[in-house]
Design a protein around this motif. Sequence first.
Motif, PDB file in Angstrom:
ATOM      1  N   TYR A 202       0.826  -1.230  -0.005  1.00 50.66           N
ATOM      2  CA  TYR A 202      -0.055   0.108   0.089  1.00 50.66           C
ATOM      3  C   TYR A 202       0.883   1.234  -0.067  1.00 50.66           C
ATOM      4  CZ  TYR A 202      -4.139  -2.873   0.662  1.00 50.66           C
ATOM      5  OH  TYR A 202      -4.951  -3.912   0.440  1.00 50.66           O
ATOM      6  N   GLU A 203       2.206   1.213   0.796  1.00 43.26           N
ATOM      7  CA  GLU A 203       2.866   2.491   0.594  1.00 43.26           C
ATOM      8  C   GLU A 203       3.566   2.523  -0.776  1.00 43.26           C
ATOM      9  OE1 GLU A 203       6.044   2.035   3.527  1.00 43.26           O
ATOM     10  OE2 GLU A 203       4.863   2.370   5.313  1.00 43.26           O
ATOM     11  N   THR A 204       3.438   1.547  -1.631  1.00 46.31           N
ATOM     12  CA  THR A 204       3.980   1.846  -2.802  1.00 46.31           C
ATOM     13  C   THR A 204       3.106   2.598  -3.855  1.00 46.31           C
ATOM     14  OG1 THR A 204       4.998  -0.423  -3.172  1.00 46.31           O
ATOM     15  CG2 THR A 204       4.614   0.546  -5.175  1.00 46.31           C
ATOM     16  N   PHE A 205       1.669   2.859  -3.406  1.00 44.43           N
ATOM     17  CA  PHE A 205       0.890   3.511  -4.016  1.00 44.43           C
ATOM     18  C   PHE A 205       0.135   4.680  -3.293  1.00 44.43           C
ATOM     19  CE2 PHE A 205       0.481  -0.942  -5.878  1.00 44.43           C
ATOM     20  CZ  PHE A 205       0.800  -0.670  -7.157  1.00 44.43           C
ATOM     21  N   ASP A 206       0.867   4.971  -2.275  1.00 44.73           N
ATOM     22  CA  ASP A 206       0.599   6.070  -1.094  1.00 44.73           C
ATOM     23  C   ASP A 206       1.267   7.487  -1.991  1.00 44.73           C
ATOM     24  OD1 ASP A 206       0.127   8.014   0.710  1.00 44.73           O
ATOM     25  OD2 ASP A 206       0.882   6.615   2.285  1.00 44.73           O
ATOM     26  N   THR A 207       0.414   8.211  -2.204  1.00 49.25           N
ATOM     27  CA  THR A 207       0.844   9.366  -3.009  1.00 49.25           C
ATOM     28  C   THR A 207       1.651  10.249  -1.832  1.00 49.25           C
ATOM     29  OG1 THR A 207      -1.494  10.543  -2.383  1.00 49.25           O
ATOM     30  CG2 THR A 207      -0.916   9.637  -4.706  1.00 49.25           C
TER      31      THR A 207
ATOM     32  N   LYS B 126       3.828   9.229  -0.032  1.00 44.43           N
ATOM     33  CA  LYS B 126       5.369   8.304   0.238  1.00 44.43           C
ATOM     34  C   LYS B 126       6.091   8.638  -1.108  1.00 44.43           C
ATOM     35  CE  LYS B 126       5.232   5.913   4.056  1.00 44.43           C
ATOM     36  NZ  LYS B 126       6.352   5.851   4.917  1.00 44.43           N
ATOM     37  N   GLU B 127       7.226   9.433  -1.223  1.00 43.91           N
ATOM     38  CA  GLU B 127       8.060   9.252  -2.213  1.00 43.91           C
ATOM     39  C   GLU B 127       9.220   8.412  -1.795  1.00 43.91           C
ATOM     40  OE1 GLU B 127       9.564  13.230  -2.080  1.00 43.91           O
ATOM     41  OE2 GLU B 127       7.189  14.301  -2.887  1.00 43.91           O
ATOM     42  N   LYS B 128       9.512   8.020  -0.708  1.00 46.77           N
ATOM     43  CA  LYS B 128      10.696   6.992  -0.499  1.00 46.77           C
ATOM     44  C   LYS B 128       9.931   5.708   0.500  1.00 46.77           C
ATOM     45  CE  LYS B 128      14.146  10.394  -0.352  1.00 46.77           C
ATOM     46  NZ  LYS B 128      15.456  11.008   0.563  1.00 46.77           N
TER      47      LYS B 128
ATOM     48  N   LYS C 258      10.467  -4.776 -10.792  1.00 47.33           N
ATOM     49  CA  LYS C 258      10.409  -5.228 -12.179  1.00 47.33           C
ATOM     50  C   LYS C 258       9.111  -5.058 -12.734  1.00 47.33           C
ATOM     51  CE  LYS C 258      12.073  -8.677 -15.406  1.00 47.33           C
ATOM     52  NZ  LYS C 258      12.501 -10.032 -15.452  1.00 47.33           N
ATOM     53  N   GLU C 259       8.142  -5.660 -11.887  1.00 42.09           N
ATOM     54  CA  GLU C 259       6.818  -5.848 -11.991  1.00 42.09           C
ATOM     55  C   GLU C 259       6.282  -4.251 -12.002  1.00 42.09           C
ATOM     56  OE1 GLU C 259       4.272  -8.155 -12.337  1.00 42.09           O
ATOM     57  OE2 GLU C 259       5.099  -9.905 -11.419  1.00 42.09           O
ATOM     58  N   LEU C 260       6.481  -3.516 -11.332  1.00 38.86           N
ATOM     59  CA  LEU C 260       6.124  -2.093 -11.543  1.00 38.86           C
ATOM     60  C   LEU C 260       6.360  -1.188 -12.951  1.00 38.86           C
ATOM     61  CD1 LEU C 260       6.424  -0.678  -7.789  1.00 38.86           C
ATOM     62  CD2 LEU C 260       4.460  -1.233  -9.008  1.00 38.86           C
ATOM     63  N   ARG C 261       7.610  -1.713 -13.184  1.00 40.51           N
ATOM     64  CA  ARG C 261       8.129  -0.967 -14.569  1.00 40.51           C
ATOM     65  C   ARG C 261       7.585  -1.870 -15.785  1.00 40.51           C
ATOM     66  NH1 ARG C 261      13.106  -0.756 -11.343  1.00 40.51           N
ATOM     67  NH2 ARG C 261      13.428   1.122 -10.487  1.00 40.51           N
ATOM     68  N   THR C 262       7.364  -3.166 -15.637  1.00 43.38           N
ATOM     69  CA  THR C 262       6.920  -3.779 -17.040  1.00 43.38           C
ATOM     70  C   THR C 262       5.445  -4.192 -17.061  1.00 43.38           C
ATOM     71  OG1 THR C 262       7.614  -5.946 -15.845  1.00 43.38           O
ATOM     72  CG2 THR C 262       9.417  -4.691 -17.118  1.00 43.38           C
ATOM     73  N   ASN C 263       4.742  -4.382 -15.829  1.00 44.26           N
ATOM     74  CA  ASN C 263       3.425  -4.649 -15.902  1.00 44.26           C
ATOM     75  C   ASN C 263       2.670  -3.675 -16.166  1.00 44.26           C
ATOM     76  OD1 ASN C 263       0.760  -5.052 -14.720  1.00 44.26           O
ATOM     77  ND2 ASN C 263       1.701  -6.974 -13.897  1.00 44.26           N
TER      78      ASN C 263
ATOM     79  N   LYS D  39       1.582   9.191 -10.125  1.00 44.77           N
ATOM     80  CA  LYS D  39       2.572   8.913  -8.681  1.00 44.77           C
ATOM     81  C   LYS D  39       3.973   8.260  -9.182  1.00 44.77           C
ATOM     82  CE  LYS D  39       3.238   7.046  -4.383  1.00 44.77           C
ATOM     83  NZ  LYS D  39       4.890   6.868  -4.615  1.00 44.77           N
ATOM     84  N   GLN D  40       5.063   8.689  -8.936  1.00 43.02           N
ATOM     85  CA  GLN D  40       6.503   8.229  -9.439  1.00 43.02           C
ATOM     86  C   GLN D  40       6.750   7.057  -8.524  1.00 43.02           C
ATOM     87  OE1 GLN D  40       8.241   9.442 -11.850  1.00 43.02           O
ATOM     88  NE2 GLN D  40       6.332  11.121 -12.187  1.00 43.02           N
ATOM     89  N   LEU D  41       7.590   6.003  -9.128  1.00 45.63           N
ATOM     90  CA  LEU D  41       7.868   5.017  -8.213  1.00 45.63           C
ATOM     91  C   LEU D  41       8.519   5.367  -7.128  1.00 45.63           C
ATOM     92  CD1 LEU D  41       9.492   2.412 -10.806  1.00 45.63           C
ATOM     93  CD2 LEU D  41       7.616   1.975  -9.040  1.00 45.63           C
ATOM     94  N   PRO D  42       8.239   5.141  -5.854  1.00 44.82           N
ATOM     95  CA  PRO D  42       8.921   5.522  -4.722  1.00 44.82           C
ATOM     96  C   PRO D  42      10.428   5.013  -4.743  1.00 44.82           C
ATOM     97  CG  PRO D  42       7.058   4.112  -4.134  1.00 44.82           C
ATOM     98  CD  PRO D  42       7.177   4.007  -5.528  1.00 44.82           C
ATOM     99  N   GLU D  43      11.264   6.142  -4.361  1.00 44.92           N
ATOM    100  CA  GLU D  43      12.821   5.922  -4.222  1.00 44.92           C
ATOM    101  C   GLU D  43      13.055   4.979  -2.939  1.00 44.92           C
ATOM    102  OE1 GLU D  43      16.692   8.448  -2.823  1.00 44.92           O
ATOM    103  OE2 GLU D  43      14.840   9.463  -3.506  1.00 44.92           O
TER     104      GLU D  43
END
Length: 258
Positions: free
Chosen positions: A67-72, A74-76, A115-120, A132-136
């Motif tokens: 859920y933190e991956t998609f939390d706007t 959360k940048e990191k 990898k899933e987030l970049r290719t799926n 939303k950018q990919l969290p660092e």
Amino acid sequence: MLAIIGEKVLDLFIKIFGDKVIEKINKLYGIDAWCRAFEKAIAYSEEFDTGFGKELATHRTMLRFYYETFDTNKEKISFNDFVLSIGMEFLDFQLTISPDIIIALADAIINNWYKELRTNKFLKNKLENMSKQLPEIQDWDVEEIKLILKDHEKMRRAYFKSFEHIKGAKTIRVWYPAPNENWIRWDEKYSIDIKVNPMLGMALGFFRRGYDYSLLETDGTHRLKFAAISSSKERETAQFKTSTFYIGEKGGEVFWAW
């Protein structure tokens, strides 16, 4: 099954059922990809059986990071916190896994997930629709995290500290077992105070079986009455004995009660 749903089928669902149903499908589809990242990591290890990755991925402690991956907000994402969370799962389920294996497993899961987030295509669209950018992934020190994982008390304290909301108006005291014990002594030496914002609820994995919790107020200390998962499934909520005060929303699916 979810992995083979095509774009045309999803478009048809949207037209027929609307956004609410699609939101549920999207969540399941995303969690399916999350579980896949764990299973792929487990496949390269002799330490774990097939299916263990999916089981671990669906624990509240792990879903916190999904859920933190998609939390706007959360940048990191803290790699240390992710490693500690896996370590806590192994500790609380009495699995003896070396720090090297825990770190390697965490690293493999994160790599698979990103990898899933970049290719799926589904996950990419989900992030784009949220702007939303990919969290660092925050930097981490391997030797430091190894030392923490080897010391169960340090690991517990560091784990719970990761939930702290610095500007929180309330304080929850977490009671944990002393080293080499599995019961609560009620000795303040084996406790840690965490500041929280009650209106936000708690991230998944804060309330755990085998631990106890007290709300510290000016009128006294109130022990945890129950903890539950919020209706969104993304946060934890709680109420304390002898207090009408709630952490998070009322209701939800109770998983801890006293």
